[in-house]
Design a protein around this motif. Structure first.
Motif, PDB file in Angstrom:
ATOM      1  N   ARG A 336      45.458  37.833  36.056  1.00  0.00           N
ATOM      2  CA  ARG A 336      44.423  38.858  36.158  1.00  0.00           C
ATOM      3  C   ARG A 336      44.233  39.318  37.595  1.00  0.00           C
ATOM      4  O   ARG A 336      43.744  40.429  37.835  1.00  0.00           O
ATOM      5  N   ARG A 339      45.612  42.668  38.358  1.00  0.00           N
ATOM      6  CA  ARG A 339      44.925  43.879  37.899  1.00  0.00           C
ATOM      7  C   ARG A 339      44.240  44.588  39.063  1.00  0.00           C
ATOM      8  O   ARG A 339      44.343  45.818  39.205  1.00  0.00           O
ATOM      9  N   GLY A 340      43.543  43.838  39.888  1.00  0.00           N
ATOM     10  CA  GLY A 340      42.881  44.445  41.029  1.00  0.00           C
ATOM     11  C   GLY A 340      43.861  45.098  41.989  1.00  0.00           C
ATOM     12  O   GLY A 340      43.589  46.175  42.536  1.00  0.00           O
ATOM     13  N   ARG A 341      45.012  44.470  42.182  1.00  0.00           N
ATOM     14  CA  ARG A 341      46.024  45.058  43.067  1.00  0.00           C
ATOM     15  C   ARG A 341      46.575  46.358  42.498  1.00  0.00           C
ATOM     16  O   ARG A 341      46.815  47.324  43.218  1.00  0.00           O
ATOM     17  N   LEU A 344      43.828  48.985  42.994  1.00  0.00           N
ATOM     18  CA  LEU A 344      43.696  49.330  44.408  1.00  0.00           C
ATOM     19  C   LEU A 344      44.837  50.213  44.874  1.00  0.00           C
ATOM     20  O   LEU A 344      44.631  51.202  45.599  1.00  0.00           O
ATOM     21  N   TYR A 384      48.784  47.601  35.098  1.00  0.00           N
ATOM     22  CA  TYR A 384      48.637  46.153  34.925  1.00  0.00           C
ATOM     23  C   TYR A 384      49.030  45.725  33.512  1.00  0.00           C
ATOM     24  O   TYR A 384      49.713  44.718  33.322  1.00  0.00           O
TER      25      TYR A 384
END
Length: 472
Positions: A336, A339-341, A344, A384
């Motif tokens: 998970r 996902r943020g990467r 971003l 993602y």
């Protein structure tokens, strides 16, 4: 090494070869004649055109008379003798593929063009043109399958006409008619300019007439254009991929396609090291994919490695199973933290441009970029969701991308190395990017933002002898 049947044999191209060239010269002559009449008679330039066409015809005849090819046990030699002598030698062991194509003039005369691809080391050669029977015979000899001319072929897949409706889903086919129209208009403009038919005044008058069109007419033309786009894309798709067939024969996978120009591409099974399935969001909604083979030492891989231009995913996966073997499944999702990467990386470009626009006082650019950043969040989430990898006893598969999603499936035996890359931000999240080096296709494919432990375990599972000495 080829069979003894391929021992020294010297031949010429088919005697009708120069007739194909003469047909082109005749079409050019008719075009020049029409141009001469359009401008008011036969001008001096037209007579110069006649001389040029006659010279071209003689040149075709001379090229045929001075070109021979010789087939030996270990090589093929292409020899040309005019004023000087040139000999091109292609070792049989370097030959990666032998393609056969035929345009309308060739097909009318039952001729074919043989293109020999020997990769970067062996170069390439072309025989334009030989009889269809000779082309098939040469392909078997050059690929080391002497005596296999009468071997039956087994059809693996075929594109039915109803699949042409998938063409508008691809941007390439959707824009192809406009590219062709632009090229045609450019040619007509240059011709009209050379003949004095196009002047600045006439262009100004045309511009004023277009600007003065009623709004309803402009809207109607725009609607007609939008309606014509999918139709034209299907026509372009049909021209390039008409009756697309894939079949197995004598240790090769052969793909045939084309309406105007019929092309037959042979890919040796032992050189097929994997496949790539790709799609875009529109194709994904329709469950349609494009399928390409990853072949070692293949020139023009984009065109020659194509196994399906567009097909329902279950049909493509069935073809993969016949060519390579079953695809590993299910795909393991990535952590998970990835996902943020992905989010971003999707929103950073428009936010960066928005900051620059705000600093320079361009308010509307700032608002547009902020809106694009908001729309980029779903894109990051989809990127993602598409991340995944899987392996079994024979194959490794990796998937990534959203606007262009790619899933590669490669043989374990095709893997020639690994590279583990960790940026500063990836190390803080326990992520890494594992690059799989493959001796085919693009040469390497990444498993993006995979857990660092999973990356090491994946490499160790496939090539334990390479990785275990470096494990703690």
């Amino acid at each position: 090494m080829s069979a003894p049947a391929a021992a020294t044999r010297t031949s010429r191209l088919h005697p009708l070869t120069f007739v194909v060239g003469a047909t082109r010269e005749l079409l050019a002559l008719l075009a020049a004649g029409a141009t001469g009449l359009a401008v008011g008679g036969l001008s001096t330039a037209f007579y110069f055109t006649l001389i040029g066409l006659a010279f071209g015809f003689v040149l075709h005849l001379v090229n045929w008379a001075t070109f021979t090819y010789s087939l030996h046990d270990d090589r093929i030699e292409l020899r040309r003798s005019l004023i000087g002598r040139s000999v091109k030698t292609i070792p049989l062991e370097r030959i990666r593929g032998v393609d056969i194509s035929a345009g309308l003039p060739h097909r009318a005369l039952r001729l074919a063009i043989v293109h020999i691809d020997a990769g970067s080391d062996g170069g390439e050669g072309e025989l334009n043109a030989v009889s269809r029977q000779e082309a098939e015979h040469l392909r078997n000899l050059l690929l080391g399958r002497a005596g296999a001319d009468d071997e039956p072929r087994r059809e693996l897949a075929r594109t039915p006409p109803r699949w042409f409706v998938f063409a508008p889903l691809s941007g390439a086919y959707l824009l192809t008619p406009f590219a062709l129209a632009g090229s045609l208009l450019g040619t007509l403009y240059n011709l009209g300019d050379d003949l004095g038919l196009i002047t600045q005044d006439r262009l100004s008058d045309l511009g004023h007439e277009l600007v003065g069109l009623p709004t309803s007419v402009v809207i109607a033309l725009a609607v007609l254009l939008l309606l014509a786009m999918p139709v034209m894309s299907m026509l372009a798709f049909a021209a390039f991929n008409w009756d697309f067939r894939v079949y197995a024969r004598d240790g090769s996978v052969v793909a045939e396609r084309g309406l105007v120009t019929r092309r037959s591409v042979s890919l040796e099974r032992r050189r097929i090291r994997g496949v790539e399935l790709s799609d875009n969001p529109f194709e994904r909604l329709a469950k349609v994919v494009r399928l390409d083979a990853l072949v070692t030492g293949l020139g023009d891989a984009v065109q020659r490695g194509r196994l399906f231009p567009a097909a329902p995913r279950p049909v493509a996966e069935q073809l993969v199973a016949q060519v390579l073997g079953p695809m590993p499944a299910p795909l393991a999702p990535h952590p998970r933290a990835a996902r943020g990467r992905r989010i971003l990386r999707a929103v950073t470009p428009p936010l960066g441009i928005a900051a620059l626009a705000l600093a320079t006082g361009h308010a509307w650019v700032t608002y547009a970029c902020l809106a694009a950043a908001v729309l980029a969040v779903p894109l990051g989430l989809d990127r993602y969701r598409q991340l995944g990898h899987a392996t079994d006893t024979a194959h490794l598969t990796l998937r990534s991308g959203s606007l262009r999603r790619r899933q590669v499936v490669v043989d374990h035996d095709a893997i020639i190395g690994w590279r583990l890359r960790r940026t500063l931000f990836q190390r803080r999240l326990g992520l890494a990017t594992l690059y799989v080096a493959v001796g085919a296709g693009e040469g390497g494919y990444p498993a993006i933002d995979i857990a660092e432990e999973d990356a090491v375990d994946l490499a160790a599972e496939i090539t334990p002898a390479w990785v275990q000495p470096f494990q703690r």
